[in-house]
Design a protein around this motif. Structure first.
Motif, PDB file in Angstrom:
ATOM      1  N   PHE A 152      -4.325   4.555 -13.053  1.00 14.31           N
ATOM      2  CA  PHE A 152      -5.111   4.750 -11.840  1.00 14.31           C
ATOM      3  C   PHE A 152      -6.529   4.225 -11.982  1.00 14.31           C
ATOM      4  CE2 PHE A 152      -1.687   7.688 -10.911  1.00 14.31           C
ATOM      5  CZ  PHE A 152      -1.342   7.147  -9.699  1.00 14.31           C
ATOM      6  N   LEU A 155      -6.067   0.850 -10.866  1.00  9.73           N
ATOM      7  CA  LEU A 155      -5.873   0.845  -9.417  1.00  9.73           C
ATOM      8  C   LEU A 155      -7.194   1.055  -8.689  1.00  9.73           C
ATOM      9  CD1 LEU A 155      -2.885   2.377  -7.628  1.00  9.73           C
ATOM     10  CD2 LEU A 155      -5.116   2.887  -6.748  1.00  9.73           C
ATOM     11  N   ARG A 158      -9.767  -1.606  -7.681  1.00 10.44           N
ATOM     12  CA  ARG A 158      -9.596  -2.401  -6.473  1.00 10.44           C
ATOM     13  C   ARG A 158      -9.992  -1.620  -5.230  1.00 10.44           C
ATOM     14  NH1 ARG A 158      -7.016  -6.701  -7.038  1.00 10.44           N
ATOM     15  NH2 ARG A 158      -6.597  -7.295  -9.175  1.00 10.44           N
ATOM     16  N   THR A 159     -10.836  -0.635  -5.403  1.00 13.39           N
ATOM     17  CA  THR A 159     -11.280   0.126  -4.237  1.00 13.39           C
ATOM     18  C   THR A 159     -12.794   0.064  -4.131  1.00 13.39           C
ATOM     19  OG1 THR A 159     -11.403   2.117  -5.545  1.00 13.39           O
ATOM     20  CG2 THR A 159      -9.357   1.723  -4.382  1.00 13.39           C
ATOM     21  N   ARG A 160     -13.314   0.529  -3.013  1.00 12.12           N
ATOM     22  CA  ARG A 160     -14.741   0.395  -2.770  1.00 12.12           C
ATOM     23  C   ARG A 160     -15.555   1.232  -3.749  1.00 12.12           C
ATOM     24  NH1 ARG A 160     -15.615   2.457   2.407  1.00 12.12           N
ATOM     25  NH2 ARG A 160     -13.386   2.476   2.867  1.00 12.12           N
ATOM     26  N   LEU A 165     -12.901   7.423  -7.033  1.00  9.15           N
ATOM     27  CA  LEU A 165     -11.484   7.556  -6.682  1.00  9.15           C
ATOM     28  C   LEU A 165     -10.628   8.045  -7.849  1.00  9.15           C
ATOM     29  CD1 LEU A 165      -9.672   7.090  -4.229  1.00  9.15           C
ATOM     30  CD2 LEU A 165      -8.923   5.017  -5.328  1.00  9.15           C
ATOM     31  N   TYR A 209       6.326   8.814 -16.449  1.00 14.41           N
ATOM     32  CA  TYR A 209       5.152   8.053 -16.017  1.00 14.41           C
ATOM     33  C   TYR A 209       4.890   6.818 -16.863  1.00 14.41           C
ATOM     34  CZ  TYR A 209       4.084  11.041 -12.212  1.00 14.41           C
ATOM     35  OH  TYR A 209       4.154  11.685 -11.010  1.00 14.41           O
ATOM     36  N   LEU A 216       5.264  -0.729 -12.580  1.00  9.69           N
ATOM     37  CA  LEU A 216       4.450  -0.988 -11.390  1.00  9.69           C
ATOM     38  C   LEU A 216       3.091  -1.594 -11.694  1.00  9.69           C
ATOM     39  CD1 LEU A 216       5.272   2.199  -9.317  1.00  9.69           C
ATOM     40  CD2 LEU A 216       5.875  -0.137  -8.768  1.00  9.69           C
ATOM     41  N   ALA A 223      -2.313  -7.192  -6.899  1.00  6.76           N
ATOM     42  CA  ALA A 223      -2.218  -6.752  -5.493  1.00  6.76           C
ATOM     43  C   ALA A 223      -3.033  -7.680  -4.608  1.00  6.76           C
ATOM     44  CB  ALA A 223      -2.723  -5.326  -5.361  1.00  6.76           C
ATOM     45  N   GLU A 224      -2.419  -8.188  -3.596  1.00  9.63           N
ATOM     46  CA  GLU A 224      -3.156  -9.055  -2.658  1.00  9.63           C
ATOM     47  C   GLU A 224      -3.076  -8.460  -1.267  1.00  9.63           C
ATOM     48  OE1 GLU A 224      -4.960 -11.237  -3.689  1.00  9.63           O
ATOM     49  OE2 GLU A 224      -4.160 -11.757  -5.636  1.00  9.63           O
TER      50      GLU A 224
ATOM     51  N   LEU B  65       7.442  -2.419  -1.181  1.00  9.06           N
ATOM     52  CA  LEU B  65       7.157  -3.209  -2.385  1.00  9.06           C
ATOM     53  C   LEU B  65       8.245  -4.246  -2.623  1.00  9.06           C
ATOM     54  CD1 LEU B  65       5.758  -0.668  -4.991  1.00  9.06           C
ATOM     55  CD2 LEU B  65       4.530  -2.369  -3.658  1.00  9.06           C
ATOM     56  N   ARG B  68       7.741  -7.089   0.295  1.00 10.25           N
ATOM     57  CA  ARG B  68       6.409  -7.510   0.760  1.00 10.25           C
ATOM     58  C   ARG B  68       6.194  -9.015   0.640  1.00 10.25           C
ATOM     59  NH1 ARG B  68       2.458  -7.145  -3.998  1.00 10.25           N
ATOM     60  NH2 ARG B  68       4.000  -6.920  -5.622  1.00 10.25           N
ATOM     61  N   ARG B  69       6.855  -9.666  -0.334  1.00 11.50           N
ATOM     62  CA  ARG B  69       6.685 -11.114  -0.471  1.00 11.50           C
ATOM     63  C   ARG B  69       7.713 -11.863   0.353  1.00 11.50           C
ATOM     64  NH1 ARG B  69       4.577 -10.924  -5.869  1.00 11.50           N
ATOM     65  NH2 ARG B  69       2.362 -10.523  -5.499  1.00 11.50           N
ATOM     66  N   VAL B 134      -6.735   7.049  -1.005  1.00  7.55           N
ATOM     67  CA  VAL B 134      -6.584   5.689  -1.524  1.00  7.55           C
ATOM     68  C   VAL B 134      -6.530   4.701  -0.370  1.00  7.55           C
ATOM     69  CG1 VAL B 134      -5.016   4.124  -2.732  1.00  7.55           C
ATOM     70  CG2 VAL B 134      -5.487   6.360  -3.674  1.00  7.55           C
ATOM     71  N   ARG B 136      -7.916   4.978   2.411  1.00 13.24           N
ATOM     72  CA  ARG B 136      -9.228   4.871   3.025  1.00 13.24           C
ATOM     73  C   ARG B 136     -10.172   4.025   2.179  1.00 13.24           C
ATOM     74  NH1 ARG B 136     -12.598   7.700   6.647  1.00 13.24           N
ATOM     75  NH2 ARG B 136     -10.686   8.454   7.569  1.00 13.24           N
ATOM     76  N   ALA B 138      -9.389   1.823  -0.431  1.00 11.61           N
ATOM     77  CA  ALA B 138      -8.966   0.541  -0.990  1.00 11.61           C
ATOM     78  C   ALA B 138      -9.605  -0.612  -0.224  1.00 11.61           C
ATOM     79  CB  ALA B 138      -7.451   0.420  -0.950  1.00 11.61           C
ATOM     80  N   ILE B 139      -9.796  -1.721  -0.947  1.00 14.84           N
ATOM     81  CA  ILE B 139     -10.370  -2.911  -0.327  1.00 14.84           C
ATOM     82  C   ILE B 139      -9.339  -3.481   0.648  1.00 14.84           C
ATOM     83  CG2 ILE B 139     -11.209  -5.234  -0.773  1.00 14.84           C
ATOM     84  CD1 ILE B 139     -11.964  -4.198  -3.584  1.00 14.84           C
ATOM     85  N   GLY B 141      -6.791  -5.529   2.634  1.00 16.06           N
ATOM     86  CA  GLY B 141      -5.891  -6.561   2.147  1.00 16.06           C
ATOM     87  C   GLY B 141      -5.053  -6.081   0.980  1.00 16.06           C
ATOM     88  N   GLN B 142      -5.578  -5.119   0.213  1.00 14.69           N
ATOM     89  CA  GLN B 142      -4.810  -4.601  -0.923  1.00 14.69           C
ATOM     90  C   GLN B 142      -4.333  -3.184  -0.663  1.00 14.69           C
ATOM     91  OE1 GLN B 142      -7.582  -4.915  -4.117  1.00 14.69           O
ATOM     92  NE2 GLN B 142      -7.474  -7.134  -4.152  1.00 14.69           N
ATOM     93  N   THR B 145      -0.340  -2.363  -0.683  1.00 16.60           N
ATOM     94  CA  THR B 145       0.355  -2.370  -1.970  1.00 16.60           C
ATOM     95  C   THR B 145      -0.082  -1.184  -2.821  1.00 16.60           C
ATOM     96  OG1 THR B 145       0.322  -4.757  -1.830  1.00 16.60           O
ATOM     97  CG2 THR B 145       0.891  -3.801  -3.948  1.00 16.60           C
ATOM     98  N   LEU B 146      -1.397  -0.966  -2.898  1.00 19.96           N
ATOM     99  CA  LEU B 146      -1.897   0.134  -3.733  1.00 19.96           C
ATOM    100  C   LEU B 146      -1.373   1.474  -3.223  1.00 19.96           C
ATOM    101  CD1 LEU B 146      -5.596  -0.877  -4.430  1.00 19.96           C
ATOM    102  CD2 LEU B 146      -3.547  -1.396  -5.713  1.00 19.96           C
ATOM    103  N   VAL B 149       2.177   2.074  -4.220  1.00 23.54           N
ATOM    104  CA  VAL B 149       2.293   2.473  -5.623  1.00 23.54           C
ATOM    105  C   VAL B 149       1.924   3.948  -5.786  1.00 23.54           C
ATOM    106  CG1 VAL B 149       1.312   2.124  -7.905  1.00 23.54           C
ATOM    107  CG2 VAL B 149       1.909   0.156  -6.519  1.00 23.54           C
ATOM    108  N   VAL B 150       0.840   4.354  -5.143  1.00 22.77           N
ATOM    109  CA  VAL B 150       0.423   5.763  -5.252  1.00 22.77           C
ATOM    110  C   VAL B 150       1.488   6.674  -4.654  1.00 22.77           C
ATOM    111  CG1 VAL B 150      -1.303   7.452  -4.546  1.00 22.77           C
ATOM    112  CG2 VAL B 150      -2.016   5.211  -5.291  1.00 22.77           C
ATOM    113  N   ILE B 152       4.677   6.207  -4.636  1.00 20.37           N
ATOM    114  CA  ILE B 152       5.787   6.349  -5.581  1.00 20.37           C
ATOM    115  C   ILE B 152       5.392   7.300  -6.708  1.00 20.37           C
ATOM    116  CG2 ILE B 152       7.185   5.118  -7.265  1.00 20.37           C
ATOM    117  CD1 ILE B 152       7.010   2.698  -5.363  1.00 20.37           C
ATOM    118  N   PHE B 153       4.200   7.112  -7.256  1.00 22.06           N
ATOM    119  CA  PHE B 153       3.734   8.015  -8.318  1.00 22.06           C
ATOM    120  C   PHE B 153       3.678   9.453  -7.813  1.00 22.06           C
ATOM    121  CE2 PHE B 153       2.048   6.271 -12.348  1.00 22.06           C
ATOM    122  CZ  PHE B 153       2.508   4.989 -12.205  1.00 22.06           C
TER     123      PHE B 153
END
Lengths: 224, 236
Positions: A152, A155, A158-160, A165, A209, A216, A223-224, B65, B68-69, B134, B136, B138-139, B141-142, B145-146, B149-150, B152-153
């Protein structure tokens, strides 16, 4: 390169970087010692009462220290775009994740070796149960926190607001691991119950995990 | 899909009214707890349905997931569906957590206790709030996907949470609905519980549908914006 070689190269890089700076270890040791002091002032523990609360305090201190260290662990890779280079490298991303987790695991194990005596002194700990089981419990519970934490942390890169987070996601998911670790530690310290059931649960948590993280991680890295 | 809204709304309202009548006027008053027991009809519905919506979120996240491609259009739909379900599940989860103490205070004499089901529901709620966080943070565009993943976890944690807290302690009344033929339950209670389950299920599906539709529109809007931006830049 074979998988083992890739893994070794990643791990060597992590350990070398940490050995040169020692940032993570020093900050974790100091931080968890501070928590030990603050809680012992707050609870004023006697030898009898500390047995029942020390398990909880030790794991909360470790969890906070882990969050501090993990927030830095991937941040290092964002300087000079190292992370992009790692994404381009013809190597399995899962091995990068595994090496990072193992490196962090080793740092936290070192932390535990230093901090546990501090707790023993401050809380007058004298376990009444089978103390050798701590040698099994500590790695199991540490890996449970580290494997999700490393994942995490990558992960939340990739957040603000990345530093914010990580605990927000890691703490809810780690509640069963933390519960197991605290219950098993308390069982060993008080000698009333057996810690075996909790250690089995932690083993299951670790396996689930670790597999989920390995599968994953590539998705998160690219991640795009 | 849009045409379904009003008929489905009518079905939901009808079910809710019938369920309400069942729960308030037809089901007998419970002997020891009195009327306070009637909250159970809503508690039972929300408590069971939250699992359903979280499970739908889990399946949609995995599916997202996978495709997505290869199939971006379907992936967008799945992502909207996953988010709508997660929000709905979180709402039901919050409802259960509010109803529980309202019932427990007069019956148990306490608002809250660290019992098996209470604790696992609370942890479940925290996990899905983290999922929404997450999304809220996340950047752009991503996020999708993120979030998948969260999700699933998070869902993998559900059985572990449930088992670990079960070993820890238990105080919640054990299930009487499926307690076998001799659990001593008046059949009218059973009827009322299931009518309400149906009513709230219909309500949940309605909200998920509306939310899904709104999210799809947001996605379309964002896509149009992105296309317009590309066109502007190429024209320059």
């Amino acid at each position: 390169m074979s998988a083992l070689k890739q893994f070794a190269a990643h791990l060597r890089k992590e350990l070398l970087l940490e050995w040169r700076s020692r940032d993570a270890i020093i900050s974790m040791v100091f931080f968890s010692s501070l928590i030990a002091v603050v809680f012992s002032l707050a609870f004023d523990p006697t030898a009898a009462s500390s047995r029942t609360i020390a398990g909880g305090i030790i794991w909360v201190a470790l969890l906070f220290a882990i969050v501090i260290a993990l927030n830095q662990a991937w941040l290092r890779e964002t300087r000079h775009n190292v992370l992009d280079a790692l994404r381009l490298a013809p190597a399995d991303p899962a091995l990068l994740f595994l090496a990072k987790a193992v490196a962090n695991f080793l740092f936290v194990t070192a932390l535990e070796l230093i901090t546990t005596p501090v707790f023993v002194v401050f809380y007058n700990l004298h376990p009444l149960g089978e103390a050798w089981k701590l040698l099994l419990l500590l790695p199991l519970a540490t890996w449970a926190l580290i494997v999700n934490g490393t994942f995490f942390a990558a992960l939340s890169l990739r957040t603000r607001n990345r530093e914010l987070l990580l605990p927000l996601v890691l703490f809810p998911l780690s509640i069963p691991a933390l519960l197991g670790a605290v219950q098993a530690t308390t069982a060993i310290l008080t000698g009333i119950d057996s810690p075996n059931l909790w250690m089995k649960m932690l083993l299951g948590y670790d396996v689930i995990y670790t597999v989920a993280g390995l599968l994953l991680f590539e998705t998160v890295l690219s991640a795009e | 899909m849009k045409k379904l809204f009003y008929p489905w709304l009518a079905v939901t309202v009808a079910l809710a009214i019938y369920g309400f009548m069942q729960a308030w006027y037809i089901a007998p008053t419970e002997a020891t707890m009195g009327n306070i027991q009637r909250i159970f009809y809503y508690h039972f519905a929300a408590g069971n349905l939250l699992c359903l919506f979280f499970f739908a979120n889990f399946v949609a996240s995995i599916w997202y997931l996978v495709v997505r491609r290869s199939n971006p259009e379907r992936a967008q739909k799945l992502d909207a569906f996953a988010l709508a379900n997660a929000e709905m599940g979180t709402i039901f989860c919050a409802t259960v957590l509010i109803q529980g103490p309202l019932w427990a205070r007069p019956v148990w004499g306490i608002w809250w206790t660290w019992d098996e089901r209470l604790t696992s529901t609370l942890v479940l709620f925290l996990i899905y709030v983290a999922y929404l966080m997450v999304r809220r943070f996340a950047i752009a565009g991503q996020t999708q996907t993120l979030a998948a993943v969260v999700a699933i976890f998070g869902f993998l944690d559900v059985p572990i949470v449930y088992m670990s807290i079960r070993w820890w302690r238990t105080q919640h009344p054990s299930p009487v609905i499926f307690g076998g033929p001799n659990s001593g339950l008046d059949p009218r209670i059973w009827t009322a519980a299931f009518w309400n389950l149906g009513a709230w299920l219909a309500w949940g599906i309605l909200l998920v549908g509306v939310r899904y539709y709104g999210l799809r529109r947001e996605q379309a809007q964002q896509q149009r914006k992105a296309v317009a931006q590309v066109l502007m830049e190429t024209a320059r």
